[in-house]
Design an enzyme around this catalytic site. Structure first.
Site, mmCIF file in Angstrom:
data_model
loop_
_atom_site.group_PDB
_atom_site.id
_atom_site.type_symbol
_atom_site.label_atom_id
_atom_site.label_comp_id
_atom_site.label_asym_id
_atom_site.label_seq_id
_atom_site.Cartn_x
_atom_site.Cartn_y
_atom_site.Cartn_z
ATOM 1 N N HIS A 103 11.780 -15.634 20.903
ATOM 2 C CA HIS A 103 12.278 -15.031 21.872
ATOM 3 C C HIS A 103 10.853 -14.685 23.097
ATOM 4 C CE1 HIS A 103 15.750 -13.791 19.890
ATOM 5 N NE2 HIS A 103 15.285 -12.725 19.847
ATOM 6 N N HIS A 158 19.513 -8.417 23.867
ATOM 7 C CA HIS A 158 19.640 -8.363 22.358
ATOM 8 C C HIS A 158 19.609 -6.965 22.267
ATOM 9 C CE1 HIS A 158 17.837 -9.111 18.571
ATOM 10 N NE2 HIS A 158 18.075 -10.558 18.575
ATOM 11 N N GLU A 165 23.703 -12.399 21.544
ATOM 12 C CA GLU A 165 23.632 -13.183 22.247
ATOM 13 C C GLU A 165 24.161 -14.559 22.888
ATOM 14 O OE1 GLU A 165 19.213 -13.165 19.948
ATOM 15 O OE2 GLU A 165 20.713 -12.081 19.195
#
Length: 346
Positions: free
Chosen positions: A101, A175, A309
């Site tokens: 991420h 997210h 996502e």
């Protein structure tokens, strides 16, 4: 419709957008974090349907990326490195040996520049950020805009725009952890989910894609006709065991149906419909959520939320046959995901 601003911890601003139906979304300029979405159940009760911390100070670390904008690349990059144009780029290994991420100083840790706007039937926020060459290890000076639009049809549109002066990987997503029961009254095990996907991506023991696409047919990964998430929580198949008894997998969209995914909570009647021009999404069911987190309405626990996502897969950096995440220099990254909230009156 109105937009309210509140200073948080003397350094952040939280914006609350309320439409003509009294439904609202709250967003921090820090990390572009969605802290709250208030929508009604079938009885008209307005309740929050995303996970958020009780104390805003906990967003400073935010190890679970609650509500955050994620980048430059959402997901795991194998070996915290990739090759591009004959050069190897090294990234932060913040998830074992891998990169997750965007790293610990990724876009979820940025204070974004924000401009609010109001249209005839919608209102929103334009978030912008400049990411310098080699920021987080990635090449290229990158200009990013993310636009949240909240309208009177109870739709949250997220538009992602970016351009770079060098070729660079880019896979942006939001997210947020959704829980349609409202105010975290239950886990998401009874959420009925439909996904327009024939294939998902196999993971190894480190949750890294193996490069194999597995057919969903005959498995608990088959959401084409809809099934409750608990099917995967209770199954002992290897792919569920790897993901801590849940889902943490990339689904490749067929793009044959009118929508890409739907979630329904039968108890509350709340529905969530997802449409996107992204090639797929990671379905993540909060399989390893720490039990000691103070959330807004309840203590955290496993399977308390589900993330949709939408993004291109970072697996393409190491394997062929996947949608590409490379943004060529001088071209525009332009993606959209729409989350539509409704109520099933049955």
């Amino acid at each position: 419709m109105n937009i309210e601003k509140q200073t948080i911890l003397e350094k952040w601003i939280e914006y609350t957008l309320t439409n003509d139906n009294g439904m609202s979304i709250s967003v921090l300029n820090f990390g572009g974090i969605i802290t709250k979405i208030m929508v009604p159940d079938r009885k008209g009760n307005l309740e929050n349907v995303v996970l958020g911390y009780k104390n805003h100070t906990d967003y400073e670390r935010n190890p679970h990326f609650f509500g955050a904008l994620v980048g430059r690349v959402a997901g795991r990059i194998q070996g915290a490195s990739f090759e591009l144009n004959g050069q190897t780029y090294s990234l932060e290994a913040n998830d074992g040996e891998n990169h997750l991420h965007g790293g610990t100083s990724g876009f979820h840790q940025v204070i974004w520049q924000v401009e609010s706007f109001q249209l005839k039937n919608a209102l929103g926020l334009k978030l912008s950020h400049q990411s310098a060459d080699r920021d987080g290890g990635y090449p290229g000076n990158l200009d990013v805009e993310v636009i949240y639009t909240w309208n009177n049809s109870n739709e949250l549109s997220i538009d992602y725009r970016a351009n770079s002066d060098q070729d660079t990987p880019l896979a942006l997503t939001n997210h947020s952890y959704f829980n349609l029961s409202g105010d975290l009254k239950a886990t998401v095990q009874n959420h009925q989910v439909t996904i327009d996907s024939d294939y998902f991506v196999e993971l190894d023991e480190q949750l890294i894609p193996t490069g194999e696409k597995l057919p969903v047919s005959g498995s608990t990964f088959d959401f084409r006709s809809g099934q409750k998430l608990r099917a995967g929580f209770q199954d002992t198949a290897a792919q569920h065991n790897i993901a801590d008894h849940g889902y943490d997998h990339y689904f490749i969209f067929n793009n044959k149906a009118g929508v890409n995914a739907v979630a329904i909570d039968e108890e509350s009647g709340r529905t969530l419909t997802i449409k996107t021009d992204q090639p797929g999404m990671v379905l993540y069911t909060a399989n390893s959520l720490s039990n000691n987190l103070e959330l807004r309405e309840a203590a955290s626990r496993n399977h308390l939320g589900v993330c949709f996502e939408t993004q291109a897969p970072p697996a393409s950096l190491h394997h062929t046959g996947f949608p590409d995440v490379i943004l060529p220099a001088g071209t525009e990254y332009n993606k959209r995901t729409v989350f539509s909230f409704g109520v099933d009156k049955k």
